[in-house]
Design an enzyme around this catalytic site. Structure first.
Site, short mmCIF file in Angstrom:
data_model
loop_
_atom_site.label_atom_id
_atom_site.label_comp_id
_atom_site.label_asym_id
_atom_site.label_seq_id
_atom_site.Cartn_x
_atom_site.Cartn_y
_atom_site.Cartn_z
N SER A 1 -40.38 24.91 -11.98
CA SER A 1 -41.87 24.57 -11.55
C SER A 1 -41.94 25.49 -10.02
O SER A 1 -41.03 25.94 -9.67
CB SER A 1 -42.07 23.20 -11.16
N GLU B 1 -44.13 25.98 -6.42
CA GLU B 1 -45.07 25.26 -5.22
C GLU B 1 -45.91 26.53 -4.52
O GLU B 1 -45.46 27.36 -4.18
CB GLU B 1 -44.14 24.57 -4.40
N ASP C 1 -46.15 14.78 7.32
CA ASP C 1 -45.80 14.75 8.80
C ASP C 1 -47.10 14.81 9.63
O ASP C 1 -48.09 15.40 9.12
CB ASP C 1 -44.95 16.11 9.11
N HIS D 1 -37.00 23.82 -8.48
CA HIS D 1 -38.69 23.96 -7.86
C HIS D 1 -38.62 24.93 -6.67
O HIS D 1 -37.83 24.95 -5.97
CB HIS D 1 -38.86 22.63 -7.38
C1 LIG Z 1 -40.73 18.71 -2.28
C2 LIG Z 1 -41.25 18.55 -1.19
C3 LIG Z 1 -42.74 18.62 -0.88
C4 LIG Z 1 -43.30 18.45 0.32
N1 LIG Z 1 -44.90 18.48 0.23
C5 LIG Z 1 -45.53 18.20 1.59
C6 LIG Z 1 -47.16 18.40 1.39
O1 LIG Z 1 -47.54 18.83 0.63
N2 LIG Z 1 -47.66 17.81 2.72
C7 LIG Z 1 -46.77 17.38 3.63
O2 LIG Z 1 -47.43 17.34 4.77
N3 LIG Z 1 -45.69 17.43 3.73
C8 LIG Z 1 -44.90 17.70 2.40
N4 LIG Z 1 -43.52 17.61 2.71
C9 LIG Z 1 -42.78 17.38 3.66
C10 LIG Z 1 -42.75 15.71 4.01
O3 LIG Z 1 -44.06 15.01 4.04
C11 LIG Z 1 -41.88 15.33 5.02
O4 LIG Z 1 -40.59 15.59 4.89
C12 LIG Z 1 -41.95 13.91 5.62
O5 LIG Z 1 -41.36 13.93 6.89
C13 LIG Z 1 -41.13 12.79 4.80
O6 LIG Z 1 -41.84 12.78 3.79
P1 LIG Z 1 -41.35 11.63 2.60
O7 LIG Z 1 -42.26 11.62 1.54
O8 LIG Z 1 -39.96 12.35 2.08
O9 LIG Z 1 -41.03 10.46 3.58
P2 LIG Z 1 -40.34 9.03 3.43
O10 LIG Z 1 -39.76 8.78 1.82
O11 LIG Z 1 -41.55 7.94 3.69
O12 LIG Z 1 -39.41 9.08 4.54
C14 LIG Z 1 -39.53 9.28 5.80
C15 LIG Z 1 -38.63 8.84 6.62
O13 LIG Z 1 -38.80 7.50 6.78
C16 LIG Z 1 -37.67 6.92 6.36
N5 LIG Z 1 -38.23 5.82 5.57
C17 LIG Z 1 -38.56 5.89 4.16
N6 LIG Z 1 -39.05 4.74 3.86
C18 LIG Z 1 -38.90 3.66 4.85
C19 LIG Z 1 -39.28 2.41 4.85
N7 LIG Z 1 -39.87 1.63 4.13
N8 LIG Z 1 -38.84 1.83 6.12
C20 LIG Z 1 -38.16 2.52 7.19
N9 LIG Z 1 -37.83 3.65 7.17
C21 LIG Z 1 -38.34 4.54 5.88
C22 LIG Z 1 -36.88 7.85 5.55
O14 LIG Z 1 -35.43 7.51 5.89
C23 LIG Z 1 -37.04 9.13 6.35
O15 LIG Z 1 -36.36 9.38 7.36
C24 LIG Z 1 -42.77 18.12 1.49
C25 LIG Z 1 -41.31 17.60 1.20
C26 LIG Z 1 -40.74 17.92 -0.01
C27 LIG Z 1 -39.14 17.74 -0.07
#
Ligand SMILES: Cc1cc2nc3c(=O)[nH]c(=O)nc-3n(C[C@H](O)[C@H](O)[C@H](O)COP(=O)(O)OP(=O)(O)OC[C@H]3O[C@@H](n4cnc5c(N)ncnc54)[C@H](O)[C@@H]3O)c2cc1C
Length: 277
Positions: free
Chosen positions: A8, A10, A101, A258
């Site tokens: 895929s 991006e 973020d 990806h």
């Molecule tokens: C494939 C990919 C695509 C991305 N696309 C985008 C995008 O389109 N737009 C964008 O803004 N960013 C994007 N990002 C970046 C991403 O949003 C950041 O890395 C962000 O900081 C974390 O997102 P996450 O969904 O992994 O967060 P989470 O899974 O929520 O984790 C974030 C942090 O919080 C901790 N955590 C998670 N759940 C909990 C909980 N329930 N309680 C306490 N701590 C917890 C985790 O250990 C981690 O340190 C992308 C990243 C990747 C790998």
């Protein structure tokens, strides 16, 4: 090489008409490779969100599968619900669910705090309609309290209903294999597709990597640094490094790749050609 793996690409939503034209051309070239889907990133602000929708619509109009990213940052239950239903009505089948973020200056993260909450919400709102992708971090998320904590938090997203994961980019294949092994030991069995970042400009890559916690191994960084402004050498070396990485990942059982294209087709096309997929 087997083609049962998922490949895929991006994109980010372009800001100008010129950017949109360039992306349309890149997409056309990459479509020849018959990827499983094209994903489109999602920002925190209103206008960038509309551009995600527009880009997704264009991908669909061209007849390809689009996977919009969706993030918690700056979102309310109400607007996420509206976006989900728009996508469902458009026939979108796959979503990349993220926390996102906080851009500097933005104080609140929104009604959802972590990606697992968003995944749960998507399941409650739309049942099994969407295939949900989540993010994974073989080198650990920069804000994680510990590797163990990060793994447990990753597992929360899976338990909430994610179907597969895409990793942050990395250049160390061993770290990926170790991470997958830890996941399996923790009972996490979903496919974890490596995110691949082609190397185009060293300064840009170094900046990105500092922010997202992706490590550029010293053996690669030192060579890239030594090329200074010699873009041709950087890209030639980058293609060798990334092709070797992809070869190792696929040979070692990675379920696909990806590509973070940054809206350019040439590097991904060249890597693809060298891989002989
Ligand atoms: C494939 C990919 C695509 C991305 N696309 C985008 C995008 O389109 N737009 C964008 O803004 N960013 C994007 N990002 C970046 C991403 O949003 C950041 O890395 C962000 O900081 C974390 O997102 P996450 O969904 O992994 O967060 P989470 O899974 O929520 O984790 C974030 C942090 O919080 C901790 N955590 C998670 N759940 C909990 C909980 N329930 N309680 C306490 N701590 C917890 C985790 O250990 C981690 O340190 C992308 C990243 C990747 C790998």
């Amino acid at each position: 090489m087997t083609n049962s793996k998922s490949f895929s690409f991006e994109f980010f939503p372009p800001q100008t008409q010129e950017g949109a034209n360039k992306l349309a051309a890149a997409r056309k070239q990459l479509a020849v490779l018959k990827p499983a889907f094209f994903s489109v990133t999602f920002g925190a602000g209103g206008s960038t969100r509309e551009r995600t929708l527009e880009t997704v619509q264009q991908i669909q109009t061209d007849g390809y599968e689009a996977a919009p990213h969706l993030s918690c940052v700056g979102s309310t239950r109400e607007n996420i619900r509206a976006i989900l239903h728009t996508y469902k009505n458009m026939g979108i089948k796959r979503i990349v669910a993220l926390r996102g973020d906080l851009p500097s200056g933005m104080a609140t993260s929104g009604e959802f705090h972590y990606a697992n909450e968003l995944v749960s919400f998507i399941r409650v709102e739309t049942g099994e309609h969407f295939h949900i992708e989540v993010a994974a971090y073989p080198e650990f998320h920069p804000q994680a309290k510990s590797p163990r904590d990060d793994l447990l938090n990753f597992k929360r997203k899976v338990m909430a209903g994610a179907n597969s994961a895409i990793t942050q980019y990395f250049y160390n294949a061993d770290g990926y294999f170790r991470f997958v092994e830890e996941c399996r030991k923790a009972g996490v069995t979903l496919p974890i597709v490596p995110g691949i970042m082609p190397i185009m400009k060293f300064s840009q890559l170094a900046r990105f990597s500092d922010t997202c916690g992706a490590e550029i191994p010293r053996s690669i960084r030192k060579v890239l640094e030594s090329y200074g402004d010699d873009i041709e050498s950087i890209q030639a070396f980058g293609l060798d490094v990334v092709t070797q990485l992809c070869e190792r990942l696929l040979a070692g059982g990675a379920p696909g790749l990806h590509f973070y294209t940054l809206n350019q087709s040439a590097p991904s096309l060249e890597i693809w050609k060298r891989l002989g997929i």
